[in-house]
Design an enzyme around this catalytic site. Structure first.
Site, PDB file in Angstrom:
ATOM      1  N   ASN A  60       4.151  -9.360  16.758  1.00  0.00           N
ATOM      2  CA  ASN A  60       4.760  -8.337  15.903  1.00  0.00           C
ATOM      3  C   ASN A  60       4.508  -6.940  16.453  1.00  0.00           C
ATOM      4  OD1 ASN A  60       5.590 -10.315  14.127  1.00  0.00           O
ATOM      5  ND2 ASN A  60       4.020  -9.922  12.601  1.00  0.00           N
ATOM      6  N   HIS A 444      25.512  -8.957   9.051  1.00  0.00           N
ATOM      7  CA  HIS A 444      24.256  -9.627   8.701  1.00  0.00           C
ATOM      8  C   HIS A 444      24.457 -10.632   7.570  1.00  0.00           C
ATOM      9  CE1 HIS A 444      19.891  -9.560   7.288  1.00  0.00           C
ATOM     10  NE2 HIS A 444      19.787  -9.837   8.568  1.00  0.00           N
ATOM     11  N   ARG A 573       7.780  -8.250   1.087  1.00  0.00           N
ATOM     12  CA  ARG A 573       6.966  -8.857   2.136  1.00  0.00           C
ATOM     13  C   ARG A 573       6.479  -7.835   3.155  1.00  0.00           C
ATOM     14  NH1 ARG A 573      10.351 -11.558   5.997  1.00  0.00           N
ATOM     15  NH2 ARG A 573       9.910  -9.812   7.355  1.00  0.00           N
ATOM     16  N   HIS A 601      11.425 -14.714   2.919  1.00  0.00           N
ATOM     17  CA  HIS A 601      12.617 -14.114   3.514  1.00  0.00           C
ATOM     18  C   HIS A 601      13.778 -13.941   2.538  1.00  0.00           C
ATOM     19  CE1 HIS A 601      16.013 -13.963   6.544  1.00  0.00           C
ATOM     20  NE2 HIS A 601      15.140 -13.136   7.087  1.00  0.00           N
TER      21      HIS A 601
END
Length: 726
Positions: A60, A444, A573, A601
């Site tokens: 990350n 998206h 998140r 998600h």
């Protein structure tokens, strides 16, 4: 784990006109990554899974440098002084985040040290060359000569030879060498090919797993690489480059543009050099000068570089140190129809909760569509998918069967551009009509539309999701899949495909809100509705579950709602720029983040609609968009209202309720932007949302408004609310 650099601010100074009402976006992302690292420190997790969390936090951070830090550096080079929403210039943000990154990397190395100690206690060890037995040394020398030596390419550096190119994430050894014959000295670089394992497993003995780092092996046998030379100085370093791609609106051939841009990205600006602490200063300075980077790009680490590679160790056969295997269930409603997806969807709308319920249903839906002689048309968006994608295979099969197949392939999916170009060409060769959408807008939205002949009419079957059509990710990402034959939703999806392919604005949409046209206004409209309810003395509540909350207009609307008395629970998140707990501004807002075995998600939005949540009167939406300017203004996204009573209750009373009451994998987001692990209060029962869903997988099997498990969740929520009020 040590405290990070907090976003120091006086709450009493914050007003609705003060930029300090927002938490800095970059700082908030780093706090999310710190939560991931905290899972590496969480002794409740199996040991090898903790090592995997450490690897994830390192990966990350690499991507953060490649995109976000690179973006700040580019702004500074361009002389940009405009402030972010929280009132910081690019230079101020860069200084701020680099200090935070320094703390984060110190914590990562500290955690690695702890994990290595615990791994050793479990017969898993990373050793240095001094720890090799003579037998192991002989074995590793043969391994070096057979596997490593043939792919090494030493590069000497002198005035005649330019400084060599070091690729992004390139890991290299720098050496100061002296020729034994005449003491002639020179500097050489030894890049490590990415094909090499970082941690080499030694022959297993007595159920012990021992690894040695590749660079240690090379150092041990450097005489084979540089015979007749003596090593006077040595150390490893690693380069991170700017990897973002800026799309030019005047680009005529989007595929060609991205192919060229991907080549440029490989040679992007160096944004970070990480040096091993033991490297001599003169070697470090030589590399810094050779790569022409400023001082802020340099970082010296007293420990292993490239911590993402520790994931190689996780694959060893020690299942006792990993999460127990989990096999997702096939939705009961599909089983009841003997696997016939169309029959199941025709009977009722279906919501499926991944990864607890199998993503194979989505794949099978498209496979059945490809093979069904009554299916005449398929339309599909592709943002990210797997390397060996069954989704793409189904679309190709459908086209080869003579069906009309349209695929919207998004070339701008970061780090998946190359794969998507390949898929687009494969699809076109099979006869699929491929579109790439808008140059300025990234598609998206996750949508499938299947048109089928049924008697004298044509029926549209729709799949809408919060996650990508990626079977591998679907095993570890929590997402919702929704199947319906609702005519209005099918109409809206068809409009959106036309908008993407032909730029025809979907002005006649019936139910779905789209960004960049109506999604923002729909969310704001419902927030304002809750504000009105609260001011009229009615109950008012908002629940949201998103990956990121960044957009200033949405945040300010939530602040106004809090000031009006609306009770707001947010499950975020990742990045959260909303600052909870500001007196008089966000007293009624609670923000939490869940980090666990699966990556949260799904995006869900619930509004009380005149009553408290949860309620049968609630307005419930799911979608593909996070609350960020890029999602609301610069992407094609969907926000889908849920009218089916059963599906609405499943999302509200199971998914959202479980997330809100989780007190085992949750963190409170504090008003300084940092995180605090939530622990059950006195009298509060422990509850782990992800474990609950693993044990009770099956939103699609729920046949009553309230079954025993939902009643249990409601009771736990009421317990939580009572404790909060007390």
């Amino acid at each position: 784990m040590e405290k990070t650099v907090a976003d120091q601010i006086s709450l009493s100074d914050i007003t609705m006109k003060n930029p300090a009402r927002f938490i800095n976006r970059e700082f908030s992302w780093l706090q999310f990554n710190n939560r991931v690292l905290m899972e590496a420190a969480n002794s409740k997790n199996p040991l090898l899974e903790r090592l995997q969390f450490l690897s994830i936090s390192a990966t990350n951070l690499d991507e953060f440098f490649m995109v976000r830090v690179a973006g700040l550096a580019a702004q500074i080079r361009a002389g940009v002084t405009a402030c972010s929403a929280d009132g910081r210039t690019p230079q101020e943000q860069l200084d701020f985040v680099l200090a935070e990154i320094s703390c984060l990397q110190d914590n990562q190395l500290r955690e690695l040290s702890i994990l290595r100690h615990e791994l050793k206690q479990n017969n898993i060890e990373i050793i240095c060359s001094a720890g090799l037995s003579e037998t192991e040394k002989s074995w590793i020398e043969k391994y070096f000569l057979d596997t490593i030596f043939p792919v090494l390419t030493p590069l000497s550096v002198d005035p005649v030879r330019p400084f060599p190119f070091i690729p992004n994430l390139g890991f290299s050894i720098a050496l100061q060498l002296s020729r034994c014959a005449d003491q002639h000295s020179f500097i050489a670089l030894l890049p490590l090919p990415t094909t090499l394992r970082r941690f080499i497993p030694l022959p297993q003995k007595d159920n012990r797993f021992r690894f040695i780092a590749c660079e240690d092996v090379i150092n041990l046998f450097m005489r084979h690489v540089f015979p007749d030379y003596e090593v006077e100085g040595i150390g490893t370093f690693r380069v991170i480059r700017d990897s973002d791609i800026e799309v030019e609106e005047e680009a005529e051939d989007l595929v060609h543009f991205f192919e060229t841009a991907l080549k440029r990205r490989r040679r992007g600006q160096v944004i970070r050099i990480e040096f091993e602490a033991k490297m001599p200063d003169h070697l470090r300075q030589f590399i810094t000068n050779g790569l022409a980077v400023p001082e802020y790009c340099i970082n010296v680490l007293d420990g292993f570089l490239a911590l993402n590679t520790v994931s190689e160790i996780v694959s060893i056969p020690r299942n006792d140190l990993k999460f127990a295997p989990y096999d997702p269930r096939v939705p009961e409603c599909i089983c009841q129809h003997k696997g016939d997806c169309f029959a199941a969807i025709r009977q009722n709308d279906i919501v499926i909760h991944h990864p607890y319920e199998s993503f194979d249903v989505v794949v099978e839906f498209l496979r059945q569509a490809a093979r069904d002689p009554d299916v005449i048309e398929i339309k599909q968006t592709l943002y990210r998918t797997s390397n060996d994608s069954p989704i793409v295979s189904a679309l190709i099969e459908a086209a080869e069967q003579g069906k009309s197949v349209t695929a919207l392939v998004e070339l701008k999916a970061r780090f998946d551009e190359e794969a998507n170009i390949r898929w687009a060409r494969d699809l076109e060769r099979a006869g699929v009509q491929v579109f790439f959408g808008f140059i300025a807008l990234k598609t998206h939205a996750k949508m499938s539309l299947v048109v089928r002949r049924e008697g004298k009419r044509r029926c549209s079957y729709v799949h809408l999701g919060t996650g990508n059509y990626h079977p591998i990710n679907a095993k570890v990402y929590t997402d919702l899949s929704f199947f319906t034959t609702d005519d209005d939703i099918a109409h809206d999806v068809a409009l959106l495909f036309n908008y993407i392919a032909e730029y025809v604005r979907p002005n006649e949409a019936m139910k779905i809100a789209f960004s960049p046209l109506t999604l923002r206004s729909r969310i704001l409209e419902h927030i304002e509705g809750e504000i009105t309810n609260a001011r009229q003395g009615q109950l008012a509540a908002i629940w949201m579950k998103v990956n990121a909350l960044v957009d200033p207009e949405i945040i300010d609307a939530l602040y106004r709602a809090s000031q009006a008395g609306v009770q707001i629970d947010l499950v975020v998140r990742g990045i959260c720029c909303l600052r909870p707990g500001i007196p008089g501004i966000s007293d009624n807002i609670r923000v939490k983040s869940i980090v666990g075995r699966f990556l949260e998600h799904s995006r869900i939005f619930c509004f009380g609609n005149g009553v408290n949540l949860p309620s049968e009167n609630a307005l419930v939406y799911f979608g593909s968009a996070d609350m960020m300017p890029r999602n609301l203004d610069y992407r094609i996204e969907i926000l889908v209202p849920v009218f089916n009573k059963m599906v609405r209750q499943q999302i509200l009373l199971q998914v959202m309720l479980a997330n809100i009451i989780d007190n085992q994998q949750s963190f409170d987001i504090l008003n300084d932007g940092t995180s605090q692990l939530i622990t059950p209060q006195r009298g509060e029962s422990p509850f782990n949302a992800q474990e609950y869903f693993m044990a009770n997988a099956g939103l699609s099997r729920m046949e009553r408004s309230f079954d025993s498990s939902v009643s249990h969740l409601v009771a736990l929520y009421q317990q939580k609310v009572k404790l909060y009020k007390d």
